[in-house]
Design an enzyme around this catalytic site. Structure first.
Site, mmCIF file in Angstrom:
data_model
loop_
_atom_site.group_PDB
_atom_site.id
_atom_site.type_symbol
_atom_site.label_atom_id
_atom_site.label_comp_id
_atom_site.label_asym_id
_atom_site.label_seq_id
_atom_site.Cartn_x
_atom_site.Cartn_y
_atom_site.Cartn_z
ATOM 1 N N GLY A 1 0.842 -1.205 0.000
ATOM 2 C CA GLY A 1 0.000 0.000 0.000
ATOM 3 C C GLY A 1 0.867 1.240 0.000
ATOM 4 C CB ILE B 1 4.891 0.447 3.198
ATOM 5 C CG1 ILE B 1 3.837 0.342 4.281
ATOM 6 C CG2 ILE B 1 6.270 0.320 3.794
ATOM 7 C CD1 ILE B 1 3.841 -1.014 4.955
ATOM 8 N N GLY C 1 -12.727 -0.585 1.692
ATOM 9 C CA GLY C 1 -11.964 -0.536 0.435
ATOM 10 C C GLY C 1 -10.610 -1.209 0.517
ATOM 11 C CD GLU D 1 -6.713 -7.191 -4.237
ATOM 12 O OE1 GLU D 1 -6.716 -7.125 -5.467
ATOM 13 O OE2 GLU D 1 -6.201 -6.321 -3.507
ATOM 14 C CG ASP E 1 -3.079 -9.086 -2.277
ATOM 15 O OD1 ASP E 1 -3.265 -8.432 -3.316
ATOM 16 O OD2 ASP E 1 -2.561 -8.595 -1.254
ATOM 17 C CE LYS F 1 -0.358 -6.579 -1.734
ATOM 18 N NZ LYS F 1 -1.364 -6.454 -0.664
#
Ligand code: HSE
Length: 365
Positions: free
Chosen positions: A117, A119, A169, A172, A183, A187
């Site tokens: 996000g 970071i 929000g 996914e 997910d 990453k």
């Protein structure tokens, strides 16, 4: 820098808001699908209007998935337009190819918004990989899963926490990507590509999510001073690349246990520099939109890539041992000695094939 935003949903909408308020780059066009309710006069449904517009230097992709997003990003790179994207699936599945297209046209391809996000994890990792050897990396990389585990620890239910994460929000479009670990695995793959120059195939990453954790598991672990987080871990050794996503146990006074709500904690370990850890909001429109704005600023400052020359696709076929907490329906719970992660994941699949419900979590001590 004139920029086109592809997809003005949650993350794209966050970026649009930030660019319009801050003016760090100009959101010149917005590409939305036919039938979109967005009434902004900058909206077009035709990507060719963006591709043909020589004044637009960059596109910010926030459509998601690998259909239209792949097609548009590839076309933009071939036209020499810089690309920033928050789309981890796109980079995890087609990153090597997109990287090659960017190198060929001289366009930038930055994707720091695709992991962690807000970071700047991948950004710092890419910088570190230039001056030191990254030995391992990992952490809490999914805000939705962390939100669920954090709320369960406070006595909330899995379903209620997931519904809240969706409303906020964080989740996914298909939240099974958050819950089942896909997910986090994507990453983790991006981290491997940036750190090791190897983009592991998704199918080669050992992956277990949090779908099967129960309130009883949370209580049992808490009674032993432990809490559960969904983590990624990857390391490059002579024996090969090891990449794994699984529920992991931490003592209640540890740094990962202090990661609350939608926050992430991503870390990497350098041969000379030792341990670095970054914490911040791992999901949400403004943190992730802000990360895309950060990548646009980096492009304006001259950055063109986050990947080393020659980044290639690879298989993560290494292994590592952990202790495990295991609960099998009808058989109760067990804390194992150190065993192979591959063997644990295989055993859980086998038991589920026999109709058993299984939850397991690793303890790296
Ligand atoms: N669904 C993702 C998460 C969004 O919860 O972390 C940010 O990548």
């Amino acid at each position: 820098m004139k920029t086109a935003i592809l997809g003005a949903g949650c993350v794209g909408g966050g970026l649009l808001h930030i660019l319009d308020e801050s003016g760090v780059a100009q959101a010149a066009r917005i590409v939305e699908r036919e039938g979109s309710l967005c009434t902004d006069p900058r909206v077009t449904h035709d990507i060719n209007e963006v591709l043909r517009d020589g004044g637009i230097e960059a596109v910010a992709e926030a459509i998601g998935g690998v259909g239209a997003a792949y097609e548009y990003v590839l076309a933009a790179l071939k036209c020499g337009k810089h690309v920033v994207t928050a789309n981890k699936q796109l980079v995890a599945e087609r990153g090597a190819e997109l990287h090659a297209a960017a190198q060929k046209s001289g366009a930038a391809l930055l994707f720091s918004a695709a992991c962690g996000g807000g970071i700047p994890f991948l950004r710092e990792l890419a910088a570190a990989a230039r001056y030191d050897d990254v030995l391992s990396l990992g952490g809490i990389l999914n805000g939705t899963a962390n939100y669920i585990l954090d709320l369960m620890q406070q006595g909330g239910s899995f379903e209620h926490a997931l519904a809240e994460a969706q409303a906020l929000g964080y989740a996914e479009a298909d939240p099974s990507a958050d819950i089942d670990g896909h997910d986090t695995a994507r990453k983790c793959a991006l981290g491997c590509a940036v750190a090791f120059g190897e983009l592991p195939a998704q199918s080669s990453i050992l992956m277990e999510g949090i779908r099967y954790i129960t309130a009883e598991d949370v209580r049992e672990l808490a009674s032993r001073g432990l809490c559960c987080r969904l983590t990624a871990y990857a390391e490059r050794r002579e024996g090969g690349l090891f990449a794994c996503v699984q529920p992991e146990l931490f003592t209640l006074d540890s740094a990962p246990a202090a990661v609350r709500q939608n926050y992430n904690r991503a870390w990497y370990y350098l041969r000379y520099g030792g341990l670095f850890a970054l914490t911040g909001q791992g999901a949400g429109a403004l943190p992730t939109g802000g990360a895309m704005a950060r990548d646009l600023c980096d492009i304006m400052a001259g950055t063109r890539t986050m990947l080393a020359q020659g980044c290639r696709s690879a298989a993560a076929d290494g292994d590592k041992e952990y202790k495990y907490y295991i609960r099998v329906s009808g058989e109760g719970t067990e804390y194992t000695a150190r065993i192979s992660a591959r063997e644990m994941h295989r055993r859980a699949k086998e038991l589920r094939g026999q109709g058993k419900e299984v939850f397991f979590a690793a303890l790296d001590e």
